[in-house]
Scaffold this active site. Structure first.
Site, PDB file in Angstrom:
ATOM      1  N   ASP A 125      -5.381  87.227  39.808  1.00 58.80           N
ATOM      2  CA  ASP A 125      -6.241  86.393  38.970  1.00 58.80           C
ATOM      3  C   ASP A 125      -7.711  86.616  39.314  1.00 58.80           C
ATOM      4  O   ASP A 125      -8.179  86.149  40.353  1.00 58.80           O
ATOM      5  CB  ASP A 125      -5.853  84.934  39.169  1.00 58.80           C
ATOM      6  CG  ASP A 125      -6.664  83.969  38.329  1.00 58.80           C
ATOM      7  OD1 ASP A 125      -7.275  84.421  37.344  1.00 58.80           O
ATOM      8  OD2 ASP A 125      -6.685  82.771  38.657  1.00 58.80           O
ATOM      9  N   ASP A 304     -11.467  87.451  33.008  1.00 53.46           N
ATOM     10  CA  ASP A 304     -10.403  86.713  33.701  1.00 53.46           C
ATOM     11  C   ASP A 304      -9.025  87.279  33.387  1.00 53.46           C
ATOM     12  O   ASP A 304      -8.466  87.025  32.324  1.00 53.46           O
ATOM     13  CB  ASP A 304     -10.489  85.237  33.290  1.00 53.46           C
ATOM     14  CG  ASP A 304      -9.504  84.354  34.033  1.00 53.46           C
ATOM     15  OD1 ASP A 304      -8.791  84.858  34.930  1.00 53.46           O
ATOM     16  OD2 ASP A 304      -9.441  83.156  33.721  1.00 53.46           O
TER      17      ASP A 304
END
Length: 417
Positions: A125, A304
């Protein structure tokens, strides 16, 4: 240059039994998703949960930035904090982001932790900065996940600090912080900070969140631990020759490369955009275009890998869809922030960074029909009343090779081979 390319299978695909292909200076391990977000018919509840989860994750980072630096993050101006977080100066103790992914849109991989080393799966992430796993006191709420027990590791050290992360829908991860040895693809970080969770709420159950934990890859300034994330530790301990990592996220084979960019994964040159604030991987999005014509921009954006969709501020997203013929507000059919367009004419959408436009595959922009037999499809760009900026997730990132350069504080994009 030592470049280590790491490709990870989804949890259900027997990561550890997969042969590791080694070439000089690089290690390649296969990675896939269980299945894509795109479907014949969308699941409105799932789409709303994804939107909510991103808002809470961003709130966690903005709140941590304030706690770590003593200053408001520039992106906090105009951001509407969820009630559970209660504003930038207040540390959240409850809240949720299920990181729910029953459709398999998490990018997962294997790491080892402790001495002797034990292997765990984690989500990769770039939108957060902390590593956490289920701890020894996390009982039924962590069922189905592999537990990290510091008492069984000779290299574990108790930091005597707690952590608590709030996510969308009422979910939390909380527990204690430790230092321990963490390995990834043959690289070893000693005294790496990680969390041993004493609680996983429902959204992190194995049914919704298949990996054991999560590995954040953004900057230390948004770390709840206020400690160097794993990749920064690898750089500081000279485990990689370059402070660069890169992702290829694709249905045709995906990789995380540590220590540089892998030229076999992209074509042409890499276009770099400077990081505007060191917290998230935040860069300027010059323009979002429809069928070759600029619709909105410039905008601040967060890159992201842990977000499936592209989420922007409500006003600019509305302006974007106004350039798509036949588009409609789908608040009443799909949920607030979503829009539809005629399935027969998916628009060609492109994002421009540092003067270079990158196209989104129409198949990725189209999330599916509103209902069985409908001629209206849901678009992969979603609006939010909470965000004054854009979060650029996998709907875009699956179209490019993305490079994250810690030494020069920049994000690069290139066309996939």
């Amino acid at each position: 240059m030592l470049t280590i390319a790491v490709v990870f299978f989804a949890m259900q695909l027997a990561v550890l039994s997969t042969p590791v292909v080694q070439v000089p200076g690089r290690i390649d391990i296969p990675l896939t998703k269980r299945r894509a977000l795109q479907a014949d018919v969308v699941d409105p509840q799932n789409l709303q949960e994804k939107l909510t989860s991103v808002i809470f994750k961003i709130a966690n980072g903005l709140t941590a930035y304030k706690a770590n630096t003593g200053e408001d993050h520039p992106l906090a101006a105009g951001f509407v904090f969820p009630p559970a977080v209660g504003g930038i100066a207040q540390r959240a103790s409850k809240g949720t982001e299920p990181l729910q992914d029953d459709d398999g849109s998490l990018w997962e991989g294997a790491i080892s932790v402790g001495t002797p080393a034990k292997t765990y799966t984690v989500q990769m992430d770039t939108g957060s900065s902390d590593l956490f796993l289920p701890g020894p006191t996390c009982r039924s709420s962590c069922s189905g996940h592999k537990t990290y027990d510091p008492s069984s590791s000779s290299t574990a050290v108790d930091r005597r600090k707690s952590f608590s992360l709030a996510y969308g829908g009422g979910d939390t991860v909380q527990g204690a912080q430790y230092l321990d040895t963490v390995g990834i693809a043959g690289l070893t970080a000693s005294s790496q900070t990680l969390g041993a969770a004493s609680e996983y709420s429902e959204g992190f159950s194995a049914d919704y969140f298949p990996p054991d934990g999560l590995l954040g890859m953004a900057y230390q300034s948004i770390s709840d631990y206020n400690a160097p994330p794993l990749f920064q530790t690898l750089v500081a301990q000279k485990q990689v020759s370059q402070s660069v990592f890169a992702f290829k996220l694709s249905q045709s084979g995906s990789t995380l490369t540590l220590g540089g960019a892998d030229s076999s994964k992209y074509t042409g040159s890499i276009t770099y955009a400077p990081v505007t604030t060191k917290g998230y991987w935040q860069v300027t999005l010059d323009a979002v275009s429809v069928n070759g014509n600029s619709a909105v921009g410039p905008l601040q954006s967060v890159i992201d890998t842990g977000t499936t969709l592209i989420i922007g501020d409500a006003s600019h997203v509305k302006a974007f869809y106004s350039k798509i013929s036949g588009s409609k507000d789908a608040s009443s059919t799909v949920g607030p922030g979503y829009y539809t367009f005629p399935c027969s004419s998916t628009p060609q959408v492109s994002f421009t960074f540092a003067g270079q436009a990158f196209k989104i595959d129409p198949k990725l922009f189209n999330l599916g029909r509103v209902s069985l037999g409908s001629n209206q499809c849901v678009g992969g760009v979603v609006g939010s009343q909470s965000l004054p900026f854009w979060v650029v997730g996998d709907t875009f990132l699956q179209n490019v090779y993305s490079v994250y350069d810690l030494s020069q504080n920049r994000v690069g994009f290139a066309a996939l081979k």
